[in-house]
Design a protein around this motif. Structure first.
Motif, short mmCIF file in Angstrom:
data_model
loop_
_atom_site.label_atom_id
_atom_site.label_comp_id
_atom_site.label_asym_id
_atom_site.label_seq_id
_atom_site.Cartn_x
_atom_site.Cartn_y
_atom_site.Cartn_z
N LEU A 109 51.57 45.09 57.96
CA LEU A 109 50.20 44.58 58.19
C LEU A 109 49.16 45.63 57.82
N GLN A 110 49.47 46.89 58.07
CA GLN A 110 48.55 47.96 57.68
C GLN A 110 48.44 48.03 56.15
N ILE A 111 49.54 47.84 55.47
CA ILE A 111 49.52 47.84 54.00
C ILE A 111 48.75 46.63 53.49
N ILE A 112 48.99 45.46 54.10
CA ILE A 112 48.28 44.25 53.68
C ILE A 112 46.78 44.40 53.89
N SER A 113 46.37 44.96 55.02
CA SER A 113 44.94 45.15 55.26
C SER A 113 44.36 46.19 54.31
N GLY A 114 45.14 47.23 53.99
CA GLY A 114 44.69 48.21 53.00
C GLY A 114 44.51 47.58 51.63
N LEU A 115 45.44 46.71 51.23
CA LEU A 115 45.31 46.02 49.95
C LEU A 115 44.11 45.07 49.95
N PHE A 116 43.86 44.43 51.10
CA PHE A 116 42.68 43.57 51.20
C PHE A 116 41.41 44.39 50.98
N LEU A 117 41.33 45.55 51.62
CA LEU A 117 40.14 46.39 51.47
C LEU A 117 39.99 46.91 50.05
N VAL A 118 41.10 47.24 49.41
CA VAL A 118 41.06 47.67 48.01
C VAL A 118 40.53 46.53 47.14
N GLY A 119 41.04 45.33 47.36
CA GLY A 119 40.57 44.17 46.60
C GLY A 119 39.11 43.86 46.86
N ALA A 120 38.70 43.95 48.12
CA ALA A 120 37.31 43.67 48.46
C ALA A 120 36.37 44.69 47.80
N ALA A 121 36.77 45.93 47.80
CA ALA A 121 35.95 46.96 47.14
C ALA A 121 35.91 46.74 45.63
N THR A 122 37.02 46.32 45.06
CA THR A 122 37.06 46.03 43.63
C THR A 122 36.16 44.85 43.30
N GLY A 123 36.21 43.81 44.13
CA GLY A 123 35.31 42.67 43.93
C GLY A 123 33.86 43.04 44.09
N PHE A 124 33.57 43.98 45.00
CA PHE A 124 32.20 44.46 45.18
C PHE A 124 31.70 45.16 43.92
N ILE A 125 32.55 45.97 43.30
CA ILE A 125 32.15 46.66 42.07
C ILE A 125 31.89 45.64 40.96
N TYR A 126 32.75 44.63 40.86
CA TYR A 126 32.51 43.59 39.86
C TYR A 126 31.17 42.89 40.13
N TRP A 127 30.92 42.58 41.39
CA TRP A 127 29.66 41.91 41.75
C TRP A 127 28.46 42.78 41.41
N LEU A 128 28.57 44.10 41.65
CA LEU A 128 27.45 45.00 41.33
C LEU A 128 27.10 44.94 39.85
N ILE A 129 28.11 44.82 39.00
CA ILE A 129 27.86 44.84 37.56
C ILE A 129 27.51 43.46 37.02
N ALA A 130 28.30 42.46 37.37
CA ALA A 130 28.14 41.16 36.72
C ALA A 130 27.64 40.04 37.63
N GLY A 131 27.78 40.19 38.93
CA GLY A 131 27.45 39.07 39.80
C GLY A 131 26.04 39.07 40.33
N ARG A 132 25.53 40.24 40.59
CA ARG A 132 24.20 40.37 41.15
C ARG A 132 23.17 40.01 40.09
N GLU A 133 22.18 39.26 40.45
CA GLU A 133 21.13 38.86 39.51
C GLU A 133 21.69 38.10 38.31
N ALA A 134 22.87 37.53 38.45
CA ALA A 134 23.48 36.82 37.33
C ALA A 134 22.73 35.52 37.06
N GLY A 135 22.60 35.21 35.81
CA GLY A 135 21.95 33.97 35.44
C GLY A 135 20.44 34.07 35.36
N GLY A 136 19.89 35.22 35.66
CA GLY A 136 18.45 35.38 35.57
C GLY A 136 17.71 34.69 36.69
N ASP A 137 16.46 34.43 36.49
CA ASP A 137 15.60 33.80 37.48
C ASP A 137 15.91 32.30 37.52
N ARG A 138 16.23 31.78 38.70
CA ARG A 138 16.62 30.37 38.82
C ARG A 138 15.43 29.47 39.14
#
Length: 163
Positions: free
Chosen positions: A126-155
């Motif tokens: 369970l500790q490994i699973i939660s660690g992998l979840f946090l790794v994935g969440a941080a990776t998704g956050f980095i993707y969001w910082l680059i491509a997800g935030r402000e995506a699509g311009g002004d709506r």
């Protein structure tokens, strides 16, 4: 179109590189994750060198072990980011919660599905699973910082008076 050709692949690559960094950080922070990563590699090398010392060709064992490591890396780092990136772009779900949460969930669940864990995980697992979840969440956050935030311009619709 330029977004699909340049921004999304770039964001995925940067997020995957950050995922490797976060996986290393998780192995420093969690003894269970460190044992999984460092202990597994140490055992693998011991087995391969032991086979070589006893006169047995270690090539088939090494190929199988490195194939498993590659599949686990694909399931932890590459697949979650790519699946969430493509899915979120297709369905225009670009919120931080979707990017981080789904990437973290997939990073924790894909290795379990690949290894076919059919029993209740132990506390160390369970500790490994939660660690992998946090790794994935941080990776998704980095993707969001680059491509997800402000995506699509002004709506907001354009003001007809200012035209």
């Amino acid at each position: 179109m330029l977004r699909w050709l340049l921004l999304i692949p770039f964001a995925c690559l940067v997020a995957m590189g950050a995922g490797l960094f976060f996986l290393t950080a998780a192995s420093v922070a969690s003894p269970a994750v460190a044992l999984l990563i460092g202990g597994g590699i140490e055992r693998l090398l011991d087995i391969l060198f032991g086979l070589a010392e006893s006169g047995v060709d270690p090539t088939p064992a090494a190929q199988a072990a490195f194939a498993l490591i590659a599949r686990l890396g694909l399931a932890i780092i590459v697949a979650p980011v790519v699946l969430v990136a493509v899915g979120s772009e297709l369905f225009r779900l670009r919120s931080l919660l979707v990017q981080s949460g789904l990437t973290g969930l997939l990073a924790a669940l894909l290795p379990l599905a690949m290894l076919r864990l059919s029993r209740t995980p132990s506390p160390a697992e369970l500790q490994i699973i939660s660690g992998l979840f946090l790794v994935g969440a941080a990776t998704g956050f980095i993707y969001w910082l680059i491509a997800g935030r402000e995506a699509g311009g002004d709506r907001r619709p354009a003001d007809p008076v200012s035209r």
